[in-house]
Design a protein around this motif. Structure first.
Motif, PDB file in Angstrom:
ATOM      1  N   GLN A 139      -1.010   1.057   1.210  1.00 54.79           N
ATOM      2  CA  GLN A 139       0.320   1.652   1.078  1.00 54.79           C
ATOM      3  C   GLN A 139       1.159   1.135   2.243  1.00 54.79           C
ATOM      4  OE1 GLN A 139       1.632   3.849  -1.298  1.00 54.79           O
ATOM      5  NE2 GLN A 139      -0.265   3.475  -2.404  1.00 54.79           N
ATOM      6  N   THR A 144       1.749  -7.190   0.446  1.00 55.95           N
ATOM      7  CA  THR A 144       0.394  -7.512   0.019  1.00 55.95           C
ATOM      8  C   THR A 144      -0.422  -7.819   1.264  1.00 55.95           C
ATOM      9  OG1 THR A 144       0.909  -9.844  -0.271  1.00 55.95           O
ATOM     10  CG2 THR A 144       1.074  -8.455  -2.233  1.00 55.95           C
ATOM     11  N   ALA A 197      -7.431   0.361  -1.046  1.00 58.51           N
ATOM     12  CA  ALA A 197      -6.072   0.696  -1.465  1.00 58.51           C
ATOM     13  C   ALA A 197      -5.147   0.538  -0.264  1.00 58.51           C
ATOM     14  CB  ALA A 197      -6.002   2.126  -1.992  1.00 58.51           C
ATOM     15  N   ASP A 206      -0.303   0.042  -5.447  1.00 58.28           N
ATOM     16  CA  ASP A 206      -0.902   0.129  -6.779  1.00 58.28           C
ATOM     17  C   ASP A 206      -1.454   1.534  -7.020  1.00 58.28           C
ATOM     18  OD1 ASP A 206      -0.311  -2.451  -7.466  1.00 58.28           O
ATOM     19  OD2 ASP A 206      -2.345  -3.216  -7.213  1.00 58.28           O
ATOM     20  N   HIS A 207      -1.438   1.953  -8.287  1.00 58.49           N
ATOM     21  CA  HIS A 207      -1.947   3.280  -8.646  1.00 58.49           C
ATOM     22  C   HIS A 207      -3.463   3.312  -8.745  1.00 58.49           C
ATOM     23  CE1 HIS A 207       1.997   4.960  -9.207  1.00 58.49           C
ATOM     24  NE2 HIS A 207       2.331   3.911  -9.940  1.00 58.49           N
ATOM     25  N   GLU A 208      -4.080   2.140  -8.845  1.00 57.49           N
ATOM     26  CA  GLU A 208      -5.531   2.047  -8.837  1.00 57.49           C
ATOM     27  C   GLU A 208      -5.950   1.079  -7.740  1.00 57.49           C
ATOM     28  OE1 GLU A 208      -7.127   0.978 -12.624  1.00 57.49           O
ATOM     29  OE2 GLU A 208      -6.675   2.932 -13.488  1.00 57.49           O
ATOM     30  N   ALA A 263      -5.469   6.515  -5.507  1.00 52.65           N
ATOM     31  CA  ALA A 263      -5.785   5.179  -6.035  1.00 52.65           C
ATOM     32  C   ALA A 263      -7.277   4.892  -5.918  1.00 52.65           C
ATOM     33  CB  ALA A 263      -4.965   4.116  -5.304  1.00 52.65           C
ATOM     34  N   VAL A 281      -4.433  -8.080  -2.184  1.00 51.22           N
ATOM     35  CA  VAL A 281      -4.368  -6.665  -2.537  1.00 51.22           C
ATOM     36  C   VAL A 281      -2.904  -6.234  -2.438  1.00 51.22           C
ATOM     37  CG1 VAL A 281      -5.095  -4.332  -1.901  1.00 51.22           C
ATOM     38  CG2 VAL A 281      -6.719  -6.242  -1.722  1.00 51.22           C
ATOM     39  N   GLU A 282      -2.384  -5.739  -3.534  1.00 52.88           N
ATOM     40  CA  GLU A 282      -0.990  -5.299  -3.618  1.00 52.88           C
ATOM     41  C   GLU A 282      -0.881  -3.867  -3.115  1.00 52.88           C
ATOM     42  OE1 GLU A 282       2.978  -5.936  -4.483  1.00 52.88           O
ATOM     43  OE2 GLU A 282       1.413  -7.361  -4.993  1.00 52.88           O
ATOM     44  N   CYS A 283      -0.012  -3.621  -2.145  1.00 55.84           N
ATOM     45  CA  CYS A 283       0.206  -2.265  -1.653  1.00 55.84           C
ATOM     46  C   CYS A 283       0.989  -1.466  -2.694  1.00 55.84           C
ATOM     47  CB  CYS A 283       0.974  -2.289  -0.339  1.00 55.84           C
ATOM     48  SG  CYS A 283       0.047  -3.028   1.023  1.00 55.84           S
ATOM     49  N   ASP A 302      -8.225  -1.644  -5.679  1.00 55.00           N
ATOM     50  CA  ASP A 302      -8.976  -2.840  -6.050  1.00 55.00           C
ATOM     51  C   ASP A 302     -10.440  -2.563  -5.743  1.00 55.00           C
ATOM     52  OD1 ASP A 302      -6.928  -4.793  -6.894  1.00 55.00           O
ATOM     53  OD2 ASP A 302      -6.173  -4.469  -4.870  1.00 55.00           O
TER      54      ASP A 302
END
Length: 181
Positions: free
Chosen positions: A102, A108, A100, A128-130, A60, A124-126, A132
């Motif tokens: 996980q 979040t 990033a 995500d493929h990219e 990510a 920040v969303e855990c 922030d």
């Protein structure tokens, strides 16, 4: 009549191969495919889940890194511990702070970026493929803080601080003071 023995051989091989397949799950998913109960919090089951999460977070971060990026600093923090770090951002090139997350279950984190009296908060969303990415101009030091999660929360945050070419700054030039959430 030769088709029947060949079919039996194919079915036997398929059954044997299926028995050898490794089960893979997303962090937080229980063996029966359901979700963890309240009495059994989502957790990583050993070193393999944590290593897989680290690889996903690294991918990510790499997904948003421009070619002009020059790594100045990087690190990892657990969700339980959070992050509270001050960074020096000197020179004449702008910086990006990339992050990033996980976790073993949907999660979040709250990221606060601060410089002097200016402060901005981001979610920040855990998973995500990219990662922030936040633009930080060179100048005075800034602080990045991720609020610690509750005890027993399995997860990690990876971050990178890069200098980038001015033309690689996207959207807002200063995500702390000018374009805060």
């Amino acid at each position: 009549m030769r088709a029947r023995p060949a079919l039996a051989l194919v079915l036997t091989f398929a059954a044997l191969a299926a028995g050898c397949a490794e089960e893979t799950r997303e962090p937080g998913e229980v063996r029966d495919g359901g979700t963890p109960s309240a009495s059994r919090p989502p957790a990583w089951e050993g070193k393999g889940d944590a290593e897989a999460a680290m690889k996903r977070a690294t991918r990510a971060l790499t997904a948003v890194e421009p070619r002009s990026a020059s790594r100045e600093d990087s690190g990892t923090a657990t969700l339980v511990d959070g992050l509270d770090r001050t960074f020096e951002v000197q020179g004449d090139r702008p910086y990006t702070f990339d992050i990033a997350c996980q976790a073993a279950a949907p999660h979040t984190v709250a990221l606060t970026l601060a410089r002097g009296d200016a402060e901005s908060e981001w979610e920040v969303e855990c998973g995500d493929h990219e990662a922030d990415q936040f633009n930080i101009p060179a100048g005075a030091p800034f602080t990045a803080e991720v609020t610690p999660a509750g005890r027993g929360t399995d997860g990690l945050v990876l971050w990178r601080l890069n200098t980038v070419a001015p033309e690689d700054v996207q959207d807002c030039e200063d995500d702390i003071t000018e374009c805060g959430s």
